[in-house]
Motif scaffolding. Sequence first.
Motif, short mmCIF file in Angstrom:
data_model
loop_
_atom_site.label_atom_id
_atom_site.label_comp_id
_atom_site.label_asym_id
_atom_site.label_seq_id
_atom_site.Cartn_x
_atom_site.Cartn_y
_atom_site.Cartn_z
N ALA A 46 0.85 -1.20 0.00
CA ALA A 46 0.00 0.00 0.00
C ALA A 46 0.88 1.25 0.00
N TRP A 47 0.43 2.26 -0.73
CA TRP A 47 1.18 3.51 -0.87
C TRP A 47 0.20 4.67 -0.63
N ALA A 64 -2.27 4.00 -3.48
CA ALA A 64 -1.93 3.11 -4.59
C ALA A 64 -1.67 1.72 -4.02
N PHE A 65 -1.72 0.74 -4.90
CA PHE A 65 -1.28 -0.61 -4.55
C PHE A 65 -0.12 -0.95 -5.47
N TRP A 82 -5.71 2.54 -5.83
CA TRP A 82 -6.65 1.81 -4.97
C TRP A 82 -7.77 2.72 -4.52
N ARG A 83 -7.43 3.90 -4.06
CA ARG A 83 -8.42 4.85 -3.56
C ARG A 83 -8.09 6.26 -4.01
N LEU A 84 -9.13 7.05 -4.22
CA LEU A 84 -8.96 8.45 -4.53
C LEU A 84 -10.12 9.22 -3.91
N ASN A 85 -9.80 10.07 -2.96
CA ASN A 85 -10.78 10.91 -2.29
C ASN A 85 -10.37 12.37 -2.54
N VAL A 86 -11.28 13.16 -3.09
CA VAL A 86 -11.02 14.57 -3.35
C VAL A 86 -12.10 15.38 -2.64
N THR A 87 -11.69 16.40 -1.90
CA THR A 87 -12.64 17.22 -1.17
C THR A 87 -13.59 17.93 -2.13
N ALA A 102 0.34 11.05 -10.70
CA ALA A 102 1.36 10.77 -9.68
C ALA A 102 1.49 9.27 -9.43
N VAL A 103 0.36 8.57 -9.38
CA VAL A 103 0.42 7.12 -9.19
C VAL A 103 1.03 6.46 -10.42
N ALA A 104 0.65 6.92 -11.60
CA ALA A 104 1.23 6.36 -12.83
C ALA A 104 2.74 6.52 -12.83
N ALA A 105 3.23 7.68 -12.44
CA ALA A 105 4.68 7.91 -12.40
C ALA A 105 5.35 6.99 -11.38
N GLU A 106 4.71 6.80 -10.23
CA GLU A 106 5.30 5.95 -9.19
C GLU A 106 5.34 4.49 -9.61
N VAL A 107 4.24 3.97 -10.14
CA VAL A 107 4.24 2.55 -10.52
C VAL A 107 5.15 2.32 -11.73
N LYS A 108 5.24 3.29 -12.62
CA LYS A 108 6.17 3.17 -13.74
C LYS A 108 7.62 3.19 -13.25
#
Length: 153
Positions: A46-47, A64-65, A82-87, A102-108
Amino acid sequence: MNLRLVPVTQANIDLALTVKVRTDQERFVSPVAKSLAEAYVFGDAAWPRLILDADDKAVGFLMAFVEIDWNGKGVDFRSGLWRLNVTPEAQGQGVGRFAVEAVAAEVKRRGARQMFVSWEPGDDGPENFYLKLGFRPTGETTGGQTVGVLDLG
């Protein structure tokens, strides 16, 4: 909007817990508290990250997972959002797009060539958001949710 991700820590956990979606969206995404409990249980897979604006105001949360054993058979390992919560105040301001990128960059960065996400089907749900960002349904479901994939190149 100038955004950045920060890890959830002892110093900002209370701030992370203030992130809530609109009431009509609550059926589509679990609250941050549940995500943080799952992050504890899933450990390094988990990230979780808090999304802050330029004034250090919490405008969102993502988790992210990374390299999850997708079907429990040890042959299909996946990474994604995995989850996305936006106010409510931050919706429509690019926070969701920032989170996905950001998640795409991290998993890549970790070697993945695809990024996965799942969404609860339904009117006013997040499906159109993910489709506009380039995700395509895989034809699979998980826990009643539609699974989508994005090629990272």
